[in-house]
Scaffold this motif. Structure first.
Motif, PDB file in Angstrom:
ATOM      1  N   MET A   9       0.904  -1.539  -0.004  1.00 13.41           N
ATOM      2  CA  MET A   9      -0.139   0.210  -0.232  1.00 13.41           C
ATOM      3  C   MET A   9       0.760   0.915   0.135  1.00 13.41           C
ATOM      4  O   MET A   9       0.742   1.753  -0.457  1.00 13.41           O
ATOM      5  N   MET A  10       1.558   1.412   0.517  1.00 12.67           N
ATOM      6  CA  MET A  10       2.771   2.462   0.876  1.00 12.67           C
ATOM      7  C   MET A  10       3.243   2.794  -0.481  1.00 12.67           C
ATOM      8  O   MET A  10       3.014   3.511  -1.372  1.00 12.67           O
ATOM      9  N   VAL A  11       3.943   1.118  -1.854  1.00 13.39           N
ATOM     10  CA  VAL A  11       4.287   1.940  -3.003  1.00 13.39           C
ATOM     11  C   VAL A  11       2.827   2.348  -4.022  1.00 13.39           C
ATOM     12  O   VAL A  11       3.316   3.437  -4.613  1.00 13.39           O
ATOM     13  N   VAL A  12       1.704   1.742  -3.402  1.00  5.50           N
ATOM     14  CA  VAL A  12       0.426   2.083  -3.909  1.00  5.50           C
ATOM     15  C   VAL A  12       0.163   3.624  -4.167  1.00  5.50           C
ATOM     16  O   VAL A  12      -0.435   4.110  -4.686  1.00  5.50           O
ATOM     17  N   GLY A  13       0.144   4.120  -2.408  1.00  6.40           N
ATOM     18  CA  GLY A  13       0.149   5.898  -2.536  1.00  6.40           C
ATOM     19  C   GLY A  13       1.177   6.375  -2.767  1.00  6.40           C
ATOM     20  O   GLY A  13       0.592   7.542  -3.775  1.00  6.40           O
ATOM     21  N   LEU A  14       2.257   5.958  -3.454  1.00  6.79           N
ATOM     22  CA  LEU A  14       3.465   6.761  -3.545  1.00  6.79           C
ATOM     23  C   LEU A  14       3.082   7.034  -5.199  1.00  6.79           C
ATOM     24  O   LEU A  14       2.938   7.628  -5.446  1.00  6.79           O
ATOM     25  N   ARG A  17       1.100  10.113  -9.388  1.00  6.80           N
ATOM     26  CA  ARG A  17       1.547  10.156 -10.813  1.00  6.80           C
ATOM     27  C   ARG A  17      -0.069  11.096 -10.904  1.00  6.80           C
ATOM     28  O   ARG A  17      -0.256  11.628 -11.900  1.00  6.80           O
ATOM     29  N   ILE A  18      -0.891  11.349 -10.052  1.00  3.95           N
ATOM     30  CA  ILE A  18      -1.477  12.909  -9.628  1.00  3.95           C
ATOM     31  C   ILE A  18      -0.870  14.045 -10.223  1.00  3.95           C
ATOM     32  O   ILE A  18      -1.057  15.355 -10.577  1.00  3.95           O
ATOM     33  N   THR A  19       0.795  14.319  -9.556  1.00  6.75           N
ATOM     34  CA  THR A  19       1.477  15.113  -9.654  1.00  6.75           C
ATOM     35  C   THR A  19       1.904  15.760 -11.504  1.00  6.75           C
ATOM     36  O   THR A  19       2.351  16.062 -11.965  1.00  6.75           O
ATOM     37  N   LEU A  20       2.232  13.741 -11.955  1.00  5.88           N
ATOM     38  CA  LEU A  20       3.471  14.405 -13.077  1.00  5.88           C
ATOM     39  C   LEU A  20       2.237  14.075 -14.199  1.00  5.88           C
ATOM     40  O   LEU A  20       2.479  14.292 -15.054  1.00  5.88           O
ATOM     41  N   GLY A  21       1.270  13.811 -13.832  1.00  7.65           N
ATOM     42  CA  GLY A  21       0.223  13.172 -15.126  1.00  7.65           C
ATOM     43  C   GLY A  21      -0.008  14.305 -15.640  1.00  7.65           C
ATOM     44  O   GLY A  21       0.308  15.585 -15.361  1.00  7.65           O
ATOM     45  N   LEU A  79      -6.442   7.756  -2.274  1.00  2.00           N
ATOM     46  CA  LEU A  79      -5.490   8.365  -2.991  1.00  2.00           C
ATOM     47  C   LEU A  79      -5.673   7.603  -4.626  1.00  2.00           C
ATOM     48  O   LEU A  79      -5.617   8.706  -5.430  1.00  2.00           O
ATOM     49  N   THR A  80      -5.727   6.462  -4.633  1.00  3.72           N
ATOM     50  CA  THR A  80      -5.899   5.508  -6.160  1.00  3.72           C
ATOM     51  C   THR A  80      -6.713   5.658  -6.356  1.00  3.72           C
ATOM     52  O   THR A  80      -7.098   6.188  -7.857  1.00  3.72           O
ATOM     53  N   ILE A  81      -8.005   6.220  -6.041  1.00  5.25           N
ATOM     54  CA  ILE A  81      -9.041   6.889  -6.416  1.00  5.25           C
ATOM     55  C   ILE A  81      -9.186   8.255  -7.333  1.00  5.25           C
ATOM     56  O   ILE A  81      -9.901   8.373  -8.911  1.00  5.25           O
ATOM     57  N   LEU A  82      -8.310   9.312  -6.319  1.00  2.00           N
ATOM     58  CA  LEU A  82      -8.458   9.876  -7.582  1.00  2.00           C
ATOM     59  C   LEU A  82      -7.440  10.103  -8.472  1.00  2.00           C
ATOM     60  O   LEU A  82      -7.474  10.626  -9.634  1.00  2.00           O
ATOM     61  N   ALA A  83      -6.113   9.157  -8.239  1.00  4.17           N
ATOM     62  CA  ALA A  83      -5.285   9.022  -9.389  1.00  4.17           C
ATOM     63  C   ALA A  83      -5.439   8.299 -10.731  1.00  4.17           C
ATOM     64  O   ALA A  83      -4.579   8.978 -10.973  1.00  4.17           O
ATOM     65  N   THR A  84      -6.799   7.910 -10.456  1.00  4.65           N
ATOM     66  CA  THR A  84      -7.377   7.583 -11.982  1.00  4.65           C
ATOM     67  C   THR A  84      -7.502   8.457 -13.020  1.00  4.65           C
ATOM     68  O   THR A  84      -7.842   8.327 -13.989  1.00  4.65           O
ATOM     69  N   GLN A  85      -7.355  10.077 -12.372  1.00  2.00           N
ATOM     70  CA  GLN A  85      -8.164  10.986 -12.797  1.00  2.00           C
ATOM     71  C   GLN A  85      -9.370  10.962 -14.026  1.00  2.00           C
ATOM     72  O   GLN A  85      -9.328  11.357 -15.086  1.00  2.00           O
ATOM     73  N   LEU A 125     -17.101   7.645  -5.190  1.00  2.00           N
ATOM     74  CA  LEU A 125     -16.736   8.238  -3.391  1.00  2.00           C
ATOM     75  C   LEU A 125     -16.984   9.140  -2.371  1.00  2.00           C
ATOM     76  O   LEU A 125     -17.420   8.989  -1.626  1.00  2.00           O
ATOM     77  N   GLN A 126     -16.812  10.567  -3.429  1.00  2.00           N
ATOM     78  CA  GLN A 126     -17.448  11.622  -2.061  1.00  2.00           C
ATOM     79  C   GLN A 126     -18.439  11.842  -1.831  1.00  2.00           C
ATOM     80  O   GLN A 126     -19.251  12.165  -0.818  1.00  2.00           O
ATOM     81  N   THR A 127     -19.631  10.428  -3.086  1.00  2.00           N
ATOM     82  CA  THR A 127     -21.182  10.521  -2.405  1.00  2.00           C
ATOM     83  C   THR A 127     -21.042   9.999  -1.276  1.00  2.00           C
ATOM     84  O   THR A 127     -21.967  10.393   0.252  1.00  2.00           O
ATOM     85  N   PHE A 128     -20.532   8.669  -1.043  1.00  2.00           N
ATOM     86  CA  PHE A 128     -20.570   8.162  -0.083  1.00  2.00           C
ATOM     87  C   PHE A 128     -20.266   8.723   1.638  1.00  2.00           C
ATOM     88  O   PHE A 128     -20.746   9.041   2.605  1.00  2.00           O
ATOM     89  N   LEU A 129     -18.419   9.684   0.758  1.00  2.00           N
ATOM     90  CA  LEU A 129     -17.923  10.859   2.300  1.00  2.00           C
ATOM     91  C   LEU A 129     -19.340  11.537   2.610  1.00  2.00           C
ATOM     92  O   LEU A 129     -18.871  11.961   3.951  1.00  2.00           O
ATOM     93  N   SER A 130     -20.159  12.713   2.146  1.00  2.00           N
ATOM     94  CA  SER A 130     -20.716  12.968   2.181  1.00  2.00           C
ATOM     95  C   SER A 130     -22.248  12.751   2.609  1.00  2.00           C
ATOM     96  O   SER A 130     -23.000  13.039   3.562  1.00  2.00           O
ATOM     97  N   SER A 131     -22.410  11.493   2.944  1.00  2.00           N
ATOM     98  CA  SER A 131     -24.110  11.104   3.286  1.00  2.00           C
ATOM     99  C   SER A 131     -23.393  10.594   4.892  1.00  2.00           C
ATOM    100  O   SER A 131     -22.550  11.282   5.502  1.00  2.00           O
TER     101      SER A 131
END
Lengths: 128, 126
Positions: free
Chosen positions: A112-117, A122-126, B46-52, B60-66
């Protein structure tokens, strides 16, 4: 003075593990680092709840936030994994079960650490 | 040993009234476990956000707002602040300060109050 441990005990590996003090020390160091990181994280999130999707991404892309997020993931997961190790060692007495569960926990943590990093990078560099 | 043993155990938690310090120590461990799950969930977010893809995030936000999402977030925030305050207390103990009974009794309450105040402030802001 003669060593208090018998040779058989040494051969069988009884007694405390050799890296117990490293565990203790790292637990405290990561805790110390996590104190300001936690305050930053919680209060940032508190000011963010109604941010739109793009505002959220922009927040993450801000360099200070990216770096602090990366540090939070590394130190937070490491601290948590050290803590869970203590709990598992306390409550599971069978050696093989304890070892297996510890390996699973540590594996999940580092995965999960690697997944998080990766996600933050990916958000930053995408694009966009 | 104890879990594989079928013999009866003498009651302890059902019988003795533990001091507040003991309960706070237990709470420190329990919040630690809750927070471990929490940080795994944060990485997942964060991975959900990362899928862009905004659609994923909106789910996810709908769940968090409930209400249930708010409940989970509230538990997580209190766990975080409690573990933080008590953790600082532990670090003081590690350097040997604050071990007198009076100090411990006072800091028991201080930790509980600080964590409640911090949780309250955070939720008022948000």
């Amino acid at each position: 003075m003669k060593d208090l441990r018998s040779p058989l005990a040494k051969a069988k590996g009884f007694g405390s593990s050799t890296d117990a003090s490293q565990h203790f020390w790292l637990q405290r160091l990561t805790a110390l680092a996590l104190i300001p990181l936690t305050f930053w994280f919680c209060f940032s999130l508190a000011f963010l709840p109604h941010a739109s999707y793009s505002e959220l991404l922009a927040w993450i892309r801000f360099p200070l936030n990216t770096i602090l997020l990366l540090l939070l993931i590394i130190f937070g997961l490491h601290h948590g994994q050290l803590g869970m190790q203590v709990i598992i060692e306390d409550y599971i007495s069978a050696y093989s079960k304890r070892l297996a569960i510890l390996i699973v926990f540590k594996g999940v943590t580092y995965f999960m650490m690697v997944v998080g990093l990766y996600s933050v990078l990916r958000i930053t560099l995408g694009a966009q | 040993m104890s879990w594989n043993d079928q013999r009866p155990m003498s009651p302890h938690l059902q019988v003795y009234q533990l001091p507040l310090t003991a309960w706070l120590s237990f709470l420190h461990r329990a919040t630690g476990i809750v927070l471990f799950i929490g940080i795994l969930m944060t990485v997942f977010g964060l991975t959900i956000l990362a899928t862009q893809k905004p659609e994923h995030w909106h789910v996810l936000q709908t769940f968090l707002s409930s209400y249930s999402g708010h409940f989970v977030l509230f538990l997580m925030s209190f766990s975080l602040y409690y573990h933080l305050c008590n953790g600082i207390r532990h670090l003081f103990w590690d350097i040997g300060k604050g071990f007198t009974l009076l100090t411990i009794q006072r800091t028991n309450l201080a930790v509980l109050m600080m964590s409640s105040i911090l949780t309250f402030i955070t939720w008022v802001i948000a």
